[in-house]
Motif scaffolding. Structure first.
Motif, mmCIF file in Angstrom:
data_model
loop_
_atom_site.group_PDB
_atom_site.id
_atom_site.type_symbol
_atom_site.label_atom_id
_atom_site.label_comp_id
_atom_site.label_asym_id
_atom_site.label_seq_id
_atom_site.Cartn_x
_atom_site.Cartn_y
_atom_site.Cartn_z
ATOM 1 N N ASP A 1 22.382 -47.784 -16.043
ATOM 2 C CA ASP A 1 21.711 -47.270 -16.724
ATOM 3 C C ASP A 1 21.658 -45.377 -17.238
ATOM 4 O OD1 ASP A 1 22.304 -50.051 -17.462
ATOM 5 O OD2 ASP A 1 20.374 -50.205 -16.160
ATOM 6 N N GLU A 2 21.756 -44.866 -15.970
ATOM 7 C CA GLU A 2 21.378 -43.513 -15.440
ATOM 8 C C GLU A 2 22.652 -42.758 -16.132
ATOM 9 O OE1 GLU A 2 20.459 -43.144 -11.473
ATOM 10 O OE2 GLU A 2 18.030 -43.684 -12.046
ATOM 11 N N LEU A 3 23.851 -43.028 -16.275
ATOM 12 C CA LEU A 3 25.249 -42.071 -16.382
ATOM 13 C C LEU A 3 25.178 -42.239 -18.227
ATOM 14 C CD1 LEU A 3 27.392 -40.408 -16.015
ATOM 15 C CD2 LEU A 3 28.434 -42.547 -14.884
ATOM 16 N N ARG A 4 24.579 -43.571 -18.396
ATOM 17 C CA ARG A 4 24.440 -43.964 -19.794
ATOM 18 C C ARG A 4 23.703 -43.234 -20.443
ATOM 19 N NH1 ARG A 4 26.890 -49.417 -19.901
ATOM 20 N NH2 ARG A 4 28.876 -49.584 -20.816
ATOM 21 N N ALA A 5 22.861 -43.211 -20.218
ATOM 22 C CA ALA A 5 21.084 -42.418 -20.568
ATOM 23 C C ALA A 5 21.855 -40.970 -20.831
ATOM 24 C CB ALA A 5 20.616 -43.142 -20.101
ATOM 25 N N CYS A 6 22.014 -40.434 -19.605
ATOM 26 C CA CYS A 6 22.688 -39.178 -19.471
ATOM 27 C C CYS A 6 23.606 -38.968 -20.406
ATOM 28 C CB CYS A 6 22.690 -39.071 -17.822
ATOM 29 S SG CYS A 6 21.375 -38.609 -16.675
ATOM 30 N N GLY A 7 24.303 -39.635 -20.434
ATOM 31 C CA GLY A 7 25.849 -39.506 -21.774
ATOM 32 C C GLY A 7 25.462 -39.515 -23.278
ATOM 33 N N ARG A 8 24.302 -39.912 -23.185
ATOM 34 C CA ARG A 8 23.128 -40.192 -24.946
ATOM 35 C C ARG A 8 22.878 -38.935 -24.980
ATOM 36 N NH1 ARG A 8 23.840 -45.028 -27.715
ATOM 37 N NH2 ARG A 8 24.837 -46.450 -26.763
ATOM 38 N N ARG A 9 22.184 -38.568 -23.919
ATOM 39 C CA ARG A 9 21.739 -36.823 -24.035
ATOM 40 C C ARG A 9 21.938 -36.170 -24.583
ATOM 41 N NH1 ARG A 9 18.298 -39.866 -19.874
ATOM 42 N NH2 ARG A 9 18.852 -38.203 -18.601
ATOM 43 N N TYR A 10 23.734 -36.063 -23.491
ATOM 44 C CA TYR A 10 24.774 -34.639 -24.193
ATOM 45 C C TYR A 10 25.302 -34.988 -25.140
ATOM 46 C CZ TYR A 10 28.517 -31.922 -23.538
ATOM 47 O OH TYR A 10 29.615 -30.481 -23.927
ATOM 48 N N PHE A 11 25.249 -35.951 -25.833
ATOM 49 C CA PHE A 11 26.207 -35.578 -27.411
ATOM 50 C C PHE A 11 25.072 -35.552 -27.674
ATOM 51 C CE2 PHE A 11 28.512 -38.755 -24.741
ATOM 52 C CZ PHE A 11 30.344 -38.809 -24.544
ATOM 53 N N ALA A 12 23.685 -35.643 -27.462
ATOM 54 C CA ALA A 12 22.835 -35.420 -28.799
ATOM 55 C C ALA A 12 22.137 -34.637 -29.095
ATOM 56 C CB ALA A 12 21.977 -36.419 -28.264
ATOM 57 N N LEU A 13 23.415 -33.008 -27.679
ATOM 58 C CA LEU A 13 22.960 -32.151 -27.514
ATOM 59 C C LEU A 13 23.961 -31.129 -29.050
ATOM 60 C CD1 LEU A 13 23.932 -30.584 -24.094
ATOM 61 C CD2 LEU A 13 21.419 -31.297 -24.914
#
Length: 337
Positions: free
Chosen positions: A51-63
């Motif tokens: 869940d943490e890696l998936r959430a971090c990925g979403r935050r990166y792609f939202a940059l």
């Protein structure tokens, strides 16, 4: 008759009674001959790390794009960000022989992460273990990725032992040549139809292809525009889904290693659907190979399939398919595995 995609409990297979294991091994062998995939549960990967890696990925792609571009990949085998609509597709050889043409690039963005092994030779390191590009704006991405990929390496070695046992080989057969393996951890984002606006003719989130390595460990999300696999019996079909599972799909190196007994999984990810215009999916995709200089000799009977494949140098065979000349490090096109 529909193909069966088995589910294996990793925590149980070593201790299973001989009769039960023979039945499971036969079922796995059949699935890997026909399709090239199975589901893995009880794998010991904490859900919070996924869940943490998936959430971090979403935050990166939202940059903002200009921030993500600071970490863009620079070569055919590289770490960092692969942009949505990268001017001609992602360069993966398609299973149907068609290129990822510039008129309809695949609809996803990816962030690529590599191991930190080093050979001491900068030219080889660039080809085998490219340096990671960690975004300064999101330091938690590195922490999440390090924790998750440590489990992926562990699970991959257990899968290596499992596959060897199915073939009737010593458990260490594959694992013994994967102590400093080349691998890539992808965090791949499939945007919604509403966010991309429209689709080109024939455009998919990820076009039909087979992976290039030994096997892939996939944590996916269920969606209308989600994963499909292919085999002769069923054509394209949606594989079974369990939120606690990893999909194991075989790649081209393992098909060659077993001399055609097992097959690399042909698969694709469907286009975002008008029936779910806000659907976004994020996959965690761990591509595992072997030690880069491993000389892969196709297995003879009774272990191999008798296809008469030629031996290859593991990493070099992958690089060649990506258009990279291993001796010089030059590239023919940008791409991904």
């Amino acid at each position: 008759m529909k193909s069966v995609i088995p589910t294996v409990r990793l925590g149980d297979w070593r201790s299973a009674p001989a009769d039960a294991w023979r039945s499971t091994a036969a079922e796995l062998d059949r699935a890997l001959r026909e399709t090239g995939m199975f589901l893995l549960v009880d794998h010991g990967v904490p859900q919070r790390l996924t869940d943490e890696l998936r959430a971090c990925g979403r935050r990166y792609f939202a940059l903002p794009r200009e921030v993500k571009a600071r970490y863009a990949i620079e070569a055919a085998y590289d770490s960092g960000w692969l942009e949505l609509h990268p001017g001609g597709g992602v360069g993966v050889p398609r299973a149907d022989g068609s290129p990822a043409g510039p008129s309809a690039p695949d609809l996803h963005e990816s962030f690529y992460i590599s191991p930190t092994h080093r050979t001491g030779d900068p030219a080889l390191d660039r080809l085998y273990y490219p340096a990671n590009r960690w975004p300064r704006e999101l330091p938690e991405l590195r922490r999440a990725a390090d924790a998750y990929t440590a489990h992926m390496v562990r699970v991959a070695q257990e899968v290596n032992a499992l596959l060897a046992t199915v073939l009737g080989l010593p458990q260490g057969f594959f694992a013994s040549v994967a102590t400093r393996s080349t691998w890539t951890q992808n965090v791949s984002w499939y945007p919604s139809l509403r966010s991309v606006g429209r689709l080109e003719s024939g455009q998919l989130r990820n076009g039909p292809h087979t992976d290039l390595g030994s096997f892939t460990l996939l944590s996916r999300q269920l969606g209308v525009g989600g994963l499909q696999a292919w085999n002769e019996a069923d054509g394209w079909f949606a594989p079974p889904y369990r939120p606690d599972s990893l999909i194991v799909n075989l790649g081209e190196l393992m098909e060659l290693w077993t001399d055609g007994r097992w097959r690399a999984l042909k698969h694709r990810v469907l286009a975002p659907s008008a029936s779910a215009p806000d659907e976004e999916l994020l996959s965690l995709v761990f591509f595992f190979e072997t030690d880069p200089e491993t000389w892969i000799e196709p297995l003879a009977a009774p272990f191999g399939g008798g296809a008469g494949r030629q031996p290859v140098r593991a990493r070099h065979s992958v690089l060649e398919k990506l258009g990279v000349v291993p001796d010089t490090g030059t590239t023919a096109h940008a791409g991904t595995n």
